[in-house]
Structures are given as C-alpha cells and as structure tokens.
Design an enzyme around this catalytic site. Structure first.
Site, PDB file in Angstrom:
ATOM      1  N   SER A 184       0.841  -1.182   0.000  1.00 36.63           N
ATOM      2  CA  SER A 184       0.000   0.000   0.000  1.00 36.63           C
ATOM      3  C   SER A 184       0.889   1.250   0.000  1.00 36.63           C
ATOM      4  O   SER A 184       1.802   1.342  -0.804  1.00 36.63           O
ATOM      5  CB  SER A 184      -0.947  -0.055   1.202  1.00 36.63           C
ATOM      6  OG  SER A 184      -2.022   0.808   1.016  1.00 36.63           O
ATOM      7  N   ASP A 447      -8.364  -4.827  -6.071  1.00 37.66           N
ATOM      8  CA  ASP A 447      -7.859  -3.840  -5.124  1.00 37.66           C
ATOM      9  C   ASP A 447      -8.359  -2.446  -5.501  1.00 37.66           C
ATOM     10  O   ASP A 447      -8.121  -1.986  -6.614  1.00 37.66           O
ATOM     11  CB  ASP A 447      -6.321  -3.869  -5.162  1.00 37.66           C
ATOM     12  CG  ASP A 447      -5.682  -2.852  -4.242  1.00 37.66           C
ATOM     13  OD1 ASP A 447      -6.389  -2.222  -3.447  1.00 37.66           O
ATOM     14  OD2 ASP A 447      -4.442  -2.703  -4.336  1.00 37.66           O
TER      15      ASP A 447
END
Length: 513
Positions: A184, A447
């Site tokens: 991330s 995602d």
C-alpha cells in the site's frame, strides 16, 4: 485519502472518523500475532517477536544537529544464518503495534527470510505510533513528516543500526544484502526508495504499491464497481444519479427527503451526506479472499438485492426499492456501526472545526499524521468520476471537499484549501514511470488502489525480468499474506514468482568490502 475502514474496529471507534477521507486509507491488513516460542536455527531461544527495540533516528536528515528521536522496531531472526539477507518493512501510516506478524512466515516477508536464511525487521514510520520526534502532531512538528524524510529514515537505519541479533553489528548494506518490502503506501515508499536511493537495497517487493500520487482519485471506485455484484452496483448508481440530479436542479426538499430515508436528515451539508454514502463502499477495502458473505460489504449488497429470498437480476430492483432498502440498512445496521451514539451531524459533518477530531494534537493519531501527507504530497482524494463514466459515488464530491478539510485540520499551515504537490511527487520519485532493477510488483485485480499502481488500467507497463509485475485476483495487499495464497491459486502464483525472483537476485549479491 479517505478512511481507515481496515484499521478501525467497529461502532464507537468509527465515530472518531467524521470524514470519508480516512475511511479508505491505503493501509496494510493486520494479522493476529500467534503466541509461540521461537528459536534460532541452532536451537537458541529467541525473544518474542513483540519485543520492542529502539533506534536513534535523526529528527531532520537535512539538519543532523537537531538530534535524534526514538524510532521503534521489531525483529525476528528465527531463520537467520550468517550471510543471509535483512528483510526490512515499515507498515507505513499506522501504529506498528500489532503488525509484528509481518516478521513471520505467515507473510511474504517471512517466506523470503525462511527461504534465504534471512532476518525480518519491522520499523515504525516517523510520526506514526510512538515514533515521534516531538510530543505533539501540530503542523509545526509535522513539517518533518515528508516522503523524503521517511526514505532517509530507511537509509539511515540500514546504514547505522546495530541489530539485536548475534552479529547484528556487521550486516550493513555493504556487508549483507538488504531487501525492502512494503504494501500500500509503504509499498509506494518501497518503490520511491529504490528510485531515490539506488543501490541501498539490493532487492525489493512492493504490494499494492500506490506509486502514482493522484489528486483527483476517482479511480479508487473503479475496481469496486467492476467486481461488486452487478445488481448492487446498478442500484447504487441509480440512487447516486438521483441525488446528483436533485443537486443539479437545486431540489433541496427532495435531497432532505432522501437524507431522511437514510436516517441522516440532521446532516446539514449535502456534500457530507454524499460522503456518507461512500462509507458502504469503503467496506470493500477490508475484504480478502478468505472473507465470507457475512462481511459488512456483502451485508450491504444483500440488503439492497435480496427481497423475500429472491436475488435481483443484474439491473437491480430499481430506484424506489434501492432508496428504501439502502436507507433501511443505514437505519437498522450501518448507522450504529459508523456513529454509535453520536448524532448524525456530529458523526458525519465536517464543518464544525471545534470538534476534537480536528483540534487534538496528541501523538499516535494515524488519521492526523496521514492527513498531513495527503494534504501536502499525495492527494488520493476519493471523489466522484467525470461526467460520462458510471458513478457509484456522487459527483458532488470533488477534491475541494477534502482540501477544505485540510484547513480544518491544520489552520496554522493552510489559510485556504491546499492543492497537494502530486506532480512534483511523481516527478521526484518517478511514479508510474519508475524503472529500477530487482523490484517486484505484486497487485490485485480487485484492489481499490489498483488504479494508482503500475497495474492501472491502460498503463500497460511491461512485466520484465528486472522489474516483474504480477497481478492476481486478490484485494488490497492480499499477496503479502500466506493464507491468501492457499485460498486463491492466482495469489499463490504471485507469491511463488516473488520467491523465485528473490532467490535469483540474492544469489547475485556480492559484498562491497
């Protein structure tokens, strides 16, 4: 960026997040820490992986005379043998407590350490958790919270830390190979560090790495719309189009009626109401391949699409039923989950700047620290899409909605809504254009952060031997967790490829002295 659906517990804990800007924060999923005795390869009992160590980190890498602060880190050397690599990761924008499992072979970090006889280190990011140069999070203190200072922290740690394991004073990057791992934001930091500090880390692994800073980040909702049940997206689109149509027509009475259907009639500003409708969608980010139908996101879609035991077709049940069902879900389930006992305006409104949410400067407030980075350097404001694109989020929401909140949070720093320096960030750290050796990218089709990664739609970045790009069917950072590869074979392929590349790359390393 928008909020922490992952990291916040439920109910009252979420009431501390009045704005969407933090609900979709690009955070690593947490893993429970398994209590067990760990030993080194020669059978020596090792400290628990929850043992905290402290490193004297420079407060300001541009002014070393300012001194140092105590940066926390954790370490596991159960697989380590002399000559093995040091695997380093920061969990990024979070208190690092509870992320210690990322030093074990329940994660890709530990798998690499196990395969290569390495040691795994977890270091807390400056201004998150209890790794703070100062005892407050005022804008004056946070001036030292920048991407470059975070990169320099990693460099200084690698070059100067004497690690607590035997021989840990002789494993600097010129003596042993270092591997940087992140997911991330910390995955982006991994890529940016490889660009900014060439040669420091021999190899790197970046999962769901949001390498491209983007102010107008409507792409967050693209994978959600693509992969959520189609009947659910159809009905959500219908409600959003209805709201946006009334807004364009200045139909305040109609908007008030819609707010009341959701139990949000007391929310004063229409953009705050539009933001509240995003909250259901942010639950997508907490999904992983092993999450079942009881997850809040699927409860939400079931509430809209299952009527008397019958599922709606792909077109949904239509606007009238969608308003009734979605509103009823907010009234009966979601309101308490988000707001607890707070009234709607206190919980969801973003205009009362006297709220402690905006004014509290105590340390260990990841929301505040992350807000600073978002407002200044990375943006990622999760907003409605341009006209002509399907919208599951209201176009009432534009970057100015979030930029205004930057002033709420940091009035001493911003006299007017700031525009994050995303262009400069992408120029300095290469963004989508990065091209560095021995950097493995792992991404997930489902995602919501995919569109800021090197697997963004239309980017078509080549998968090369020197910088491989693998994409499984996973969600956010799914590939970092071993269990997800057991559940989803496409994620297993990504993990196996990463181990193969790491083995090859580390075999090529030679000490420089």
């Amino acid at each position: 960026m928008q909020a922490l659906a992952l990291l916040l517990l439920a109910g009252l804990a979420r009431a501390a997040i009045p704005n969407a800007m933090l609900r979709g924060m690009p955070s690593l999923p947490k893993l429970p820490v398994t209590e067990r005795t760990i030993t080194s390869p020669n059978g020596t009992a090792l400290p628990p992986i929850t043992t905290v160590y402290y490193f004297d980190q420079l407060i300001d890498h541009n002014n070393p005379d300012l001194g140092t602060f105590q940066q926390r880190y954790w370490m596991n050397w159960e697989f380590y043998e002399p000559g093995g690599p040091i695997i380093l990761m920061t969990p990024g924008e979070a208190d690092a407590d509870g992320y210690e499992a990322y030093t074990t072979n329940e994660t890709i970090n530990g798998l690499i350490a196990q395969q290569q006889n390495g040691a795994a280190v977890l270091i807390e990011h400056r201004f998150f958790g209890y790794s703070n140069p100062y005892d407050n999070l005022t804008s004056q203190s946070l001036a030292l919270l920048t991407i470059q200072q975070a990169i320099d922290d990693l460099e200084y740690f690698a070059n100067t830390a004497d690690l607590p394991m035997p021989g840990g004073d002789a494993v600097k990057p010129d003596q042993a190979p270092w591997v940087l791992i992140g997911g991330s934001y910390s995955g982006a930091l991994t890529g940016w560090t490889m660009v900014n500090k060439p040669g420091l880390f021999w190899a790197a692994y970046a999962s769901s790495a949001v390498v491209e800073a983007i102010t107008d980040y409507y792409g967050y909702f693209t994978p959600i719309r693509e992969y959520m049940p189609q009947n659910c997206s159809s009905d959500v689109e219908a409600v959003i189009a209805y709201l946006d149509g009334m807004y364009a027509a200045n139909d305040t009475a109609g908007i008030q009626t819609l707010k009341e259907a959701f139990g949000l009639g007391d929310v004063v500003h229409v953009n705050d109401f539009a933001s509240a409708l995003q909250y259901n969608l942010f639950e997508w980010q907490s999904l992983q391949p092993d999450v079942g139908p009881g997850a809040m996101f699927f409860e939400f879609c079931d509430a809209l699409e299952v009527k008397n035991g019958v599922n709606a077709g792909p077109e949904g049940w239509g606007l009238e039923n969608a308003i009734y069902s979605w509103g009823n879900f907010w009234n009966t389930t979601f309101y308490n989950y988000v707001c607890g006992y707070e009234d709607a305006e206190t919980c969801i409104g973003t205009y009362d700047t006297s709220q402690s949410y905006w004014t509290d400067v105590a340390v260990n407030d990841p929301n505040r620290s992350w807000f600073w980075m978002v407002c200044n350097q990375v943006g990622w404001f999760q907003v409605g899409p341009p006209e002509g694109q399907p919208a599951i989020v209201s176009r009432i929401l534009q970057p100015i909605y979030d930029e205004r909140q930057c002033v709420n949070m940091f009035p001493q720093a911003f006299a007017y809504p700031p525009q994050p320096t995303t262009i400069q960030t992408d120029m300095m750290y290469a963004g989508w254009n990065m091209n560095v050796q021995r950097l493995f990218f792992a991404n997930g089709l489902r995602d919501p952060w995919r569109e800021a990664t090197v697997s963004a739609d239309g980017l078509n970045k080549p998968n090369t031997i020197s910088m491989p790009i693998y994409e499984g069917d996973g969600f956010h950072c799914s590939d970092m967790i071993v269990e997800n590869g057991i559940v989803d074979s496409t994620i297993a392929v990504v993990q196996e490829a990463a181990l193969m590349y790491m083995k090859e790359w580390l075999a090529e390393w030679k000490p420089s002295k």
